[in-house]
Design a protein around this motif. Structure first.
Motif, PDB file in Angstrom:
ATOM      1  N   LEU A 117      -1.558  18.345   4.587  1.00 25.29           N
ATOM      2  CA  LEU A 117      -1.521  17.947   3.182  1.00 25.29           C
ATOM      3  C   LEU A 117      -0.811  16.449   3.317  1.00 25.29           C
ATOM      4  O   LEU A 117      -1.526  15.621   2.518  1.00 25.29           O
ATOM      5  CB  LEU A 117      -0.400  18.632   2.294  1.00 25.29           C
ATOM      6  N   ALA A 118       0.156  16.119   4.225  1.00 27.50           N
ATOM      7  CA  ALA A 118       0.396  14.657   4.419  1.00 27.50           C
ATOM      8  C   ALA A 118      -0.701  13.899   4.943  1.00 27.50           C
ATOM      9  O   ALA A 118      -0.891  12.876   4.588  1.00 27.50           O
ATOM     10  CB  ALA A 118       1.601  14.755   5.174  1.00 27.50           C
ATOM     11  N   ALA A 122      -2.857  13.054   2.194  1.00 27.63           N
ATOM     12  CA  ALA A 122      -2.391  11.635   1.485  1.00 27.63           C
ATOM     13  C   ALA A 122      -2.366  10.303   2.313  1.00 27.63           C
ATOM     14  O   ALA A 122      -2.920   9.610   1.450  1.00 27.63           O
ATOM     15  CB  ALA A 122      -0.670  12.141   1.079  1.00 27.63           C
ATOM     16  N   THR A 131      -6.135   9.753   1.781  1.00 30.36           N
ATOM     17  CA  THR A 131      -6.245   9.182   0.525  1.00 30.36           C
ATOM     18  C   THR A 131      -5.991   7.847   0.128  1.00 30.36           C
ATOM     19  O   THR A 131      -6.696   6.712  -0.304  1.00 30.36           O
ATOM     20  CB  THR A 131      -5.545  10.136  -0.620  1.00 30.36           C
ATOM     21  N   LEU A 132      -4.811   7.368   0.382  1.00 23.77           N
ATOM     22  CA  LEU A 132      -4.157   6.067   0.395  1.00 23.77           C
ATOM     23  C   LEU A 132      -5.177   5.304   1.136  1.00 23.77           C
ATOM     24  O   LEU A 132      -5.502   4.193   0.670  1.00 23.77           O
ATOM     25  CB  LEU A 132      -2.729   6.065   1.170  1.00 23.77           C
ATOM     26  N   ALA A 139       1.099  -1.291   0.053  1.00 23.73           N
ATOM     27  CA  ALA A 139      -0.003  -0.085   0.011  1.00 23.73           C
ATOM     28  C   ALA A 139       0.624   1.136   0.129  1.00 23.73           C
ATOM     29  O   ALA A 139       0.427   2.286  -0.680  1.00 23.73           O
ATOM     30  CB  ALA A 139      -0.880   0.138   1.324  1.00 23.73           C
ATOM     31  N   VAL A 197       5.374  19.230  -0.604  1.00 20.87           N
ATOM     32  CA  VAL A 197       5.670  18.381   0.771  1.00 20.87           C
ATOM     33  C   VAL A 197       6.670  17.540   0.469  1.00 20.87           C
ATOM     34  O   VAL A 197       7.538  17.500   1.188  1.00 20.87           O
ATOM     35  CB  VAL A 197       4.149  17.535   1.042  1.00 20.87           C
ATOM     36  N   ALA A 206       0.213  10.094  -3.881  1.00 19.94           N
ATOM     37  CA  ALA A 206      -0.749  10.786  -2.945  1.00 19.94           C
ATOM     38  C   ALA A 206      -0.304  11.944  -2.419  1.00 19.94           C
ATOM     39  O   ALA A 206      -1.044  13.203  -1.905  1.00 19.94           O
ATOM     40  CB  ALA A 206      -1.404   9.747  -2.145  1.00 19.94           C
ATOM     41  N   LEU A 207       1.167  12.017  -2.259  1.00 19.16           N
ATOM     42  CA  LEU A 207       1.714  13.301  -1.349  1.00 19.16           C
ATOM     43  C   LEU A 207       2.004  14.380  -2.040  1.00 19.16           C
ATOM     44  O   LEU A 207       2.615  14.028  -3.334  1.00 19.16           O
ATOM     45  CB  LEU A 207       2.952  12.638  -0.713  1.00 19.16           C
ATOM     46  N   PRO A 208       1.472  15.554  -2.033  1.00 20.22           N
ATOM     47  CA  PRO A 208       1.659  16.517  -2.728  1.00 20.22           C
ATOM     48  C   PRO A 208       3.247  16.712  -2.867  1.00 20.22           C
ATOM     49  O   PRO A 208       3.948  16.763  -1.931  1.00 20.22           O
ATOM     50  CB  PRO A 208       1.016  17.772  -2.007  1.00 20.22           C
ATOM     51  N   THR A 209       3.567  17.270  -4.195  1.00 21.99           N
ATOM     52  CA  THR A 209       4.914  17.180  -4.555  1.00 21.99           C
ATOM     53  C   THR A 209       5.733  18.337  -3.522  1.00 21.99           C
ATOM     54  O   THR A 209       6.923  18.257  -3.415  1.00 21.99           O
ATOM     55  CB  THR A 209       5.157  17.576  -5.945  1.00 21.99           C
ATOM     56  N   GLY A 241      -3.254  19.103  -3.781  1.00 16.93           N
ATOM     57  CA  GLY A 241      -1.988  19.144  -3.628  1.00 16.93           C
ATOM     58  C   GLY A 241      -0.930  19.700  -4.817  1.00 16.93           C
ATOM     59  O   GLY A 241      -0.019  19.645  -4.531  1.00 16.93           O
ATOM     60  N   LEU A 272       2.519   6.118  -2.124  1.00 16.96           N
ATOM     61  CA  LEU A 272       2.476   7.299  -1.210  1.00 16.96           C
ATOM     62  C   LEU A 272       2.899   8.586  -2.068  1.00 16.96           C
ATOM     63  O   LEU A 272       2.349   9.445  -2.268  1.00 16.96           O
ATOM     64  CB  LEU A 272       3.590   7.131  -0.387  1.00 16.96           C
ATOM     65  N   ALA A 298      -7.395  14.305  -4.318  1.00 17.47           N
ATOM     66  CA  ALA A 298      -5.785  14.351  -3.726  1.00 17.47           C
ATOM     67  C   ALA A 298      -4.944  15.163  -4.786  1.00 17.47           C
ATOM     68  O   ALA A 298      -4.062  16.098  -4.244  1.00 17.47           O
ATOM     69  CB  ALA A 298      -5.147  13.003  -3.666  1.00 17.47           C
ATOM     70  N   LYS A 303      -8.235   4.494  -0.662  1.00 18.12           N
ATOM     71  CA  LYS A 303      -7.822   3.826  -1.825  1.00 18.12           C
ATOM     72  C   LYS A 303      -7.461   2.434  -1.838  1.00 18.12           C
ATOM     73  O   LYS A 303      -8.059   1.392  -2.317  1.00 18.12           O
ATOM     74  CB  LYS A 303      -6.585   4.430  -2.540  1.00 18.12           C
ATOM     75  N   ILE A 304      -6.891   2.031  -0.759  1.00 18.79           N
ATOM     76  CA  ILE A 304      -6.426   0.830  -0.224  1.00 18.79           C
ATOM     77  C   ILE A 304      -7.709  -0.155   0.254  1.00 18.79           C
ATOM     78  O   ILE A 304      -7.947  -1.138  -0.399  1.00 18.79           O
ATOM     79  CB  ILE A 304      -5.490   0.523   0.680  1.00 18.79           C
TER      80      ILE A 304
END
Lengths: 282, 294
Positions: free
Chosen positions: B266-267, B270, B273-274, A103, A115, A110-113, B224, A107, B220, B277-278
């Motif tokens: 923001l993290a 993420a 979101t993950l 999973a 960040v 999903a993680l904004p660039t 982001g 990452l 997401a 999604k999973i």
């Protein structure tokens, strides 16, 4: 709808809404994507071919394009090696935490660039967790061209893992058994039987990661140092030209980058066509 | 051969590795290598965000995220996503309806064009709207005379965000709806349901999990996005700064604690979101097409 029947562009169907759905799709696609992209090409066309060529082969532009492509290539290569290992481990082995690890691979999607960019800079800065280990060895990562590859590895990794993983999952174990029966040791089976079969997937993932990395901006600018000719990537140069209001220059660099991306995608397309021809439809 | 004669042979194979896997040593080494790589390149950056965010203490953290400029950035980010995501949902539904339910010329071309924004650099995604609507852009003089501002204002940020998130919903729906075919809709229609009713009562329930999946990924990216928005925003504090841009400003002012505090939000996004999604992939794998494609 009647018109499209008449032209024979669409096969008759009992389901309604074709005209509305396709009409909306094409309008939205044109307004958001096609017309704006056409404006980019049009703007750089006002320079004429000679003018366009002069900008794109200008020293600073060329240095930026070369740096973007080179660092992306290195990052994609590193990802190709470790991405295959990670896909292999996730598909073939059973160990605690495997699904969590699987999973986690997503990452970077999903993680904004931005960040990712500041986090990696904090890690690799000379006083950071990793940077302070490397500094005594004389290795400087942040604010050098070498530092640019770090975020590019970060953002590109899932492309390789997620392209190789499904192919490996469906890999026919009988092939491995046949290879072993014929006297091959495990290393020979892996490198001479399995890897060639995985190669199209690896190349596709490599190209996707490369295409993504060439255009990447957010995660790179924090760690790069952004010195012209040394650590200035092509997307940053576009922004600098825009801030100077040199729109045609920005457009020319943008068009060149678009050309590179499409070239890479064409490459992916060719690999997949070749794969279908060689291994039959999948 | 007698059983007694075979027994030693069987015993001798028991301890050996199967021919379709590697030696335990190699296996162990590969697992360690993979885990190490993921820890260094993925886990440590994520951990760094939270460690740096809380390094200056809880009080500083809350000051940073309740700062008026930070709140304005959060509001703008939510607003932009609230416009861009539904717009791309409507588009995704229309495109997948046209592509999956009908046969027409130029279909594969259309499919390729929908994915186009994924291969465009974020910076170029912003640049194209500046070239169109900026002060020196094609429509610049007209917009100025009418007093309409697109670039360096909300509309430009929304347009750039729509562009970069353009394919997300459509890409999840098209393959699934193609797989599902048209029988369900044809049955509903032949039983007298209207086109709209068929869509809302038959098609939508069939694709709801894939739709949610697409929406979560689209959202997401919308919240982001940095590069494209950075080009069209103009970076006006408290006005045209989204959360990622606010992170950049704080960082460039050496206000690292505040930058990482906003980044931690923001993290968190993420993370959520993950998780969704999973969760969707594990529970509704068969109702989400092409879960592995990105």
């Amino acid at each position: 709808m009647a018109a499209s029947h008449g032209l024979g562009l669409k096969r008759p169907s009992a389901i309604p809404g074709f005209g509305l759905a396709l009409g909306f799709t094409l309008t939205y696609l044109s307004l958001i994507v096609l017309i704006p992209l056409a404006a980019l090409v049009l703007k750089s066309a006002t320079l004429g071919f000679a003018g366009f060529w002069e900008i794109v082969t200008g020293q600073r532009t060329l240095a930026a394009l070369r740096l973007s492509f080179f660092t992306s290539f290195i990052a994609a290569t590193i990802n190709a090696v470790f991405g295959v290992i990670i896909a292999w481990v996730l598909v073939r082995y059973r160990f605690p935490g495997r699904r969590l690890l699987d999973a986690f691979v997503d990452l970077p999607f999903a993680l904004p660039t931005a960040v990712a960019g500041i986090a990696l800079t904090a890690l690799y800065a000379p006083n950071g967790w990793i940077g302070s280990w490397l500094a005594p060895l004389g290795i400087k990562v942040a604010y050098t061209p070498f530092g640019i590859t770090i975020p590019l590895i970060f953002i590109g990794l899932p492309f390789i893992v997620r392209t190789v993983q499904p192919v490996l999952e469906e890999f026919d174990r009988e092939l491995e058994e046949a290879s072993a029966t014929l006297g091959a040791n495990r290393r020979q089976t892996v490198f001479m039987v399995m890897l060639p079969t995985l190669m199209p997937a690896i190349l596709t993932g490599f190209a996707l990661a490369l295409a993504r990395a060439v255009g990447e901006y957010g995660s790179v600018i924090f760690i790069a140092g952004n010195l012209p000719f040394i650590s200035e990537i092509a997307p940053l140069l576009i922004i600098i030209r825009l801030e100077e209001f040199s729109y045609p220059q920005a457009a020319a660099i943008g068009t060149a980058m678009l050309g590179i991306s499409f070239g890479i995608l064409l490459f992916v397309h060719l690999i997949q066509a070749w794969q279908r021809r060689r291994f039959g439809d999948d | 051969m007698t059983d007694a004669a075979i027994a030693p042979l069987l015993l001798s194979t028991r301890g050996r590795t199967s021919v379709t896997t590697e030696q335990p040593v190699v296996r162990g080494a590969l697992i360690v290598l993979a885990v190490l790589f993921l820890v260094v390149f993925l886990f440590m950056p994520l951990a760094a965000v939270f460690v740096e965010a809380f390094r200056a203490g809880l009080a500083r953290y809350f000051t940073a995220i309740t700062d008026p400029d930070a709140l304005a950035a959060i509001r703008l980010t939510l607003l932009v996503a609230a416009i861009a995501v539904p717009a791309n949902v409507v588009f995704g539904l229309a495109a997948s309806w046209a592509i999956a339910k009908f046969e027409f010329k130029g279909k594969s071309m259309l499919n390729t064009l929908i994915d186009l924004p994924f291969s465009v650099s974020p910076v170029i995604s912003g640049l194209i709207y500046v070239l169109l609507f900026g002060a020196q852009g094609y429509f610049g003089p007209y917009l100025q005379s009418e007093g309409i501002q697109i670039v360096f204002a909300l509309p430009g940020i929304v347009l750039a965000t729509i562009f970069v998130t353009f394919p997300f919903v459509a890409r999840e729906l098209v393959p699934l709806m193609q797989e599902q075919g048209t029988q369900d809709e044809e049955a509903a229609l032949s039983l007298g349901a209207s086109g709209w009713k068929t869509f809302t009562k038959v098609t939508l329930p069939n694709i709801r999990w894939a739709l949610l999946y697409g929406v979560v990924l689209c959202n997401a990216r919308a919240m982001g996005e940095f590069g494209a928005v950075s080009v069209v925003s103009g970076h006006i504090r408290g006005k045209t700064n989204t959360m990622p841009l606010h992170v950049e400003i704080l960082y460039n002012e050496y206000n690292f604690a505040a930058a990482f505090a906003v980044a931690s939000l923001l993290a968190l996004l993420a993370f959520i979101t993950l998780a969704i999604k999973i969760g969707l992939e594990w529970r509704y794998a068969d109702q989400i097409a092409a879960t592995r494609r990105h």
